[in-house]
Design an enzyme around this catalytic site. Structure first.
Site, PDB file in Angstrom:
ATOM      1  N   LYS A   1       0.812  -1.221   0.000  1.00  0.00           N
ATOM      2  CA  LYS A   1       0.000   0.000   0.000  1.00  0.00           C
ATOM      3  C   LYS A   1       0.845   1.270   0.000  1.00  0.00           C
ATOM      4  CE  LYS A   1      -4.136  -2.018   1.994  1.00  0.00           C
ATOM      5  NZ  LYS A   1      -3.752  -3.380   2.421  1.00  0.00           N
TER       6      LYS A   1
HETATM    7  C1  LIG Z   1      -4.520  -4.431   2.043  1.00  0.00           C
HETATM    8  C2  LIG Z   1      -3.838  -5.708   1.986  1.00  0.00           C
HETATM    9  C3  LIG Z   1      -4.320  -6.755   1.188  1.00  0.00           C
HETATM   10  C4  LIG Z   1      -5.624  -6.662   0.430  1.00  0.00           C
HETATM   11  O1  LIG Z   1      -5.594  -5.740  -0.603  1.00  0.00           O
HETATM   12  P1  LIG Z   1      -6.960  -5.223  -1.247  1.00  0.00           P
HETATM   13  O2  LIG Z   1      -6.570  -4.259  -2.284  1.00  0.00           O
HETATM   14  O3  LIG Z   1      -7.729  -4.578  -0.129  1.00  0.00           O
HETATM   15  O4  LIG Z   1      -7.666  -6.412  -1.763  1.00  0.00           O
HETATM   16  C5  LIG Z   1      -3.587  -7.918   1.126  1.00  0.00           C
HETATM   17  N1  LIG Z   1      -2.444  -8.066   1.826  1.00  0.00           N
HETATM   18  C6  LIG Z   1      -1.957  -7.099   2.602  1.00  0.00           C
HETATM   19  C7  LIG Z   1      -0.706  -7.343   3.363  1.00  0.00           C
HETATM   20  C8  LIG Z   1      -2.619  -5.889   2.706  1.00  0.00           C
HETATM   21  O5  LIG Z   1      -2.133  -4.932   3.473  1.00  0.00           O
END
Ligand SMILES: *Cc1c(COP(=O)(O)O)cnc(C)c1O
Length: 427
Positions: free
Chosen positions: A107
């Site tokens: 993210k």
């Molecule tokens: C946010 C997150 C996900 C999921 O991603 P989405 O875009 O919400 O489907 C998977 N793994 C980790 C480690 C995350 O932080």
């Protein structure tokens, strides 16, 4: 570029307004009016481009002329400041490691890109923007870090008490400055619901926006790493299958956008934990969102994924069409832990729970002879230290960027319900 609301009752809007507002007034998520495939030439010769050049080609139509070219390139350079290694763990399977950024979560890309767009758009405005964000784990840290020190932007992060890992909690509660952490007595869905309520509350006069993947500036840059992976795998000359560990389905939806832009991807697998709303929908065609259940892959503990509606839009709301390109499977914590062990024993690779769920997705799908599977490893094992060290016979070396926050003092305000959030926002 203009965007429309997927609830179809708010007027269309610009990229700038979509970023600044987050969600449309009718509570729909925004979707680009037009998606123009990139030139075949570009895709064919992708290996000749740097990651920054690729990112620029991929994102520019979605920004349009709302950010000058030079500035957009600067934003990209600040966002893509680390590598996205592809680690081969099998003849036809690789892990795409998205966790080499500042908070060691994928993210980081979306959060940094959005923070800079917002700072740019709010330049010279008297009024500050408040970014409200609910986190099931990793969003909080990435957003806190990405937005730290952004001028004219305050950040309020809501997280479910006791349901994020220690490292995650430290990352979002220790930075100070323009970042405020709210520890909510509840689950992730409660946090997300409070954020949605605040957006509708006419008593709150502060300018609010969201930094969840509902925000187009958080969601769209996630297209980049599918292109980066393709650049590395093109020479394999195989059909690519991506398995994406999914919670709010923003990441996988960005992958499907990349495919719309012409990236040759054969199939997508949305791998989930026991929060199985989408896998069930693919089976019986009934979309039945449920409260989220806590799991060891907690960043995916989402009972009503907010980006699934975007995925449906990409397939003209046609379930049969969707199923041709897209599968979704759910896995239990027991299966996840067994797979972490299996991967480690067979290959020496340390997968944390989210990556392991992605790997399970590839196994369940069953790769064909001419296919190459990539699972997205969305976080560094240190982010899920407890589970990783309890499941595997290893000790995870604490990377420097984590070491820095782990000994800092947690500062969070405890709230139990919306009234707590509201009183903070009315100050
Ligand atoms: C946010 C997150 C996900 C999921 O991603 P989405 O875009 O919400 O489907 C998977 N793994 C980790 C480690 C995350 O932080």
């Amino acid at each position: 570029m203009n965007y429309y609301s997927l609830h179809h009752t708010s007027p269309n809007t610009t990229f700038k307004k979509a970023v600044v507002q987050g969600l449309a007034k009718d509570r729909g998520v925004y979707f680009p009016e037009k998606i123009t495939p990139l030139s075949k030439n570009f895709i064919e010769n992708i290996a000749d481009y740097t990651n920054h050049e690729i990112a620029y080609e991929v994102i520019k139509q979605f920004v349009g002329d709302e950010i000058p070219t030079k500035k957009l390139k600067e934003i990209i350079a600040a966002t893509i400041s680390f590598d996205f290694p592809l680690v081969k763990i099998d003849d036809n399977i690789a892990s795409l490691e998205l966790f080499h950024g500042p908070t060691m979560a994928f993210k980081d890309v979306g959060a940094k890109f959005m923070a800079q767009c917002l700072e740019y758009f709010n330049q010279g405005n008297q009024e500050e923007i408040t970014v409200l964000v609910a986190t099931s784990g990793d969003t909080g840290g990435a957003v806190a870090n990405g937005f730290l020190g952004a001028k004219g932007v305050n950040v309020v992060i809501l997280y479910p008490s006791g349901k994020v890992s220690d490292v995650q909690e430290k990352q979002l509660t220790t930075l100070g400055q323009n970042i405020t952490a709210l520890e909510v007595d509840g689950v992730f869905d409660d946090c997300q619901e409070m954020v949605k309520t605040a957006f509708l509350d006419t008593n709150i006069t502060k300018k609010l926006t969201s930094a969840n993947s509902i925000n187009v500036a958080r969601w769209l840059p996630q297209m980049f790493y599918f292109f980066f992976a393709y650049k590395k795998l093109k020479k394999e000359n195989k059909k690519l299958v991506f398995s994406v560990p999914s919670g709010n389905f923003g990441n996988i939806c960005a992958g499907i956008m990349a495919q719309k832009l012409g990236l040759p991807i054969e199939h997508f697998i949305a791998a989930t934990n026991v929060n199985d709303t989408v896998p069930n929908y693919l089976v019986d065609g009934v979309y039945n969102p449920k409260p989220s259940k806590a799991t060891i892959s907690n960043a995916m503990d989402v009972g009503n994924p907010s980006n699934f509606i975007r995925i449906q839009e990409l397939f003209n709301n046609n379930l049969e069409l969707l199923k041709r390109t897209f599968s979704s499977y759910s896995f239990s914590d027991t299966e996840t832990k067994a797979t972490m062990k299996e991967i480690y024993t067979n290959t020496g690779y340390v997968a944390e729970p989210h990556g392991a769920v992605g790997y399970l997705g590839l196994k369940k799908y069953g790769l064909k002879e001419n296919e190459y599977g990539v699972f997205l490893e969305t976080a560094h094992p240190v982010k899920f230290l407890d589970v990783v060290e309890k499941t595997l016979p290893i000790q995870v070396k604490i990377p420097e960027q984590i070491q820095k926050v782990i000994n800092n003092k947690k500062v969070a305000l405890q709230i139990a319900d919306y009234a707590g959030l509201k009183s903070l926002l009315l100050k």
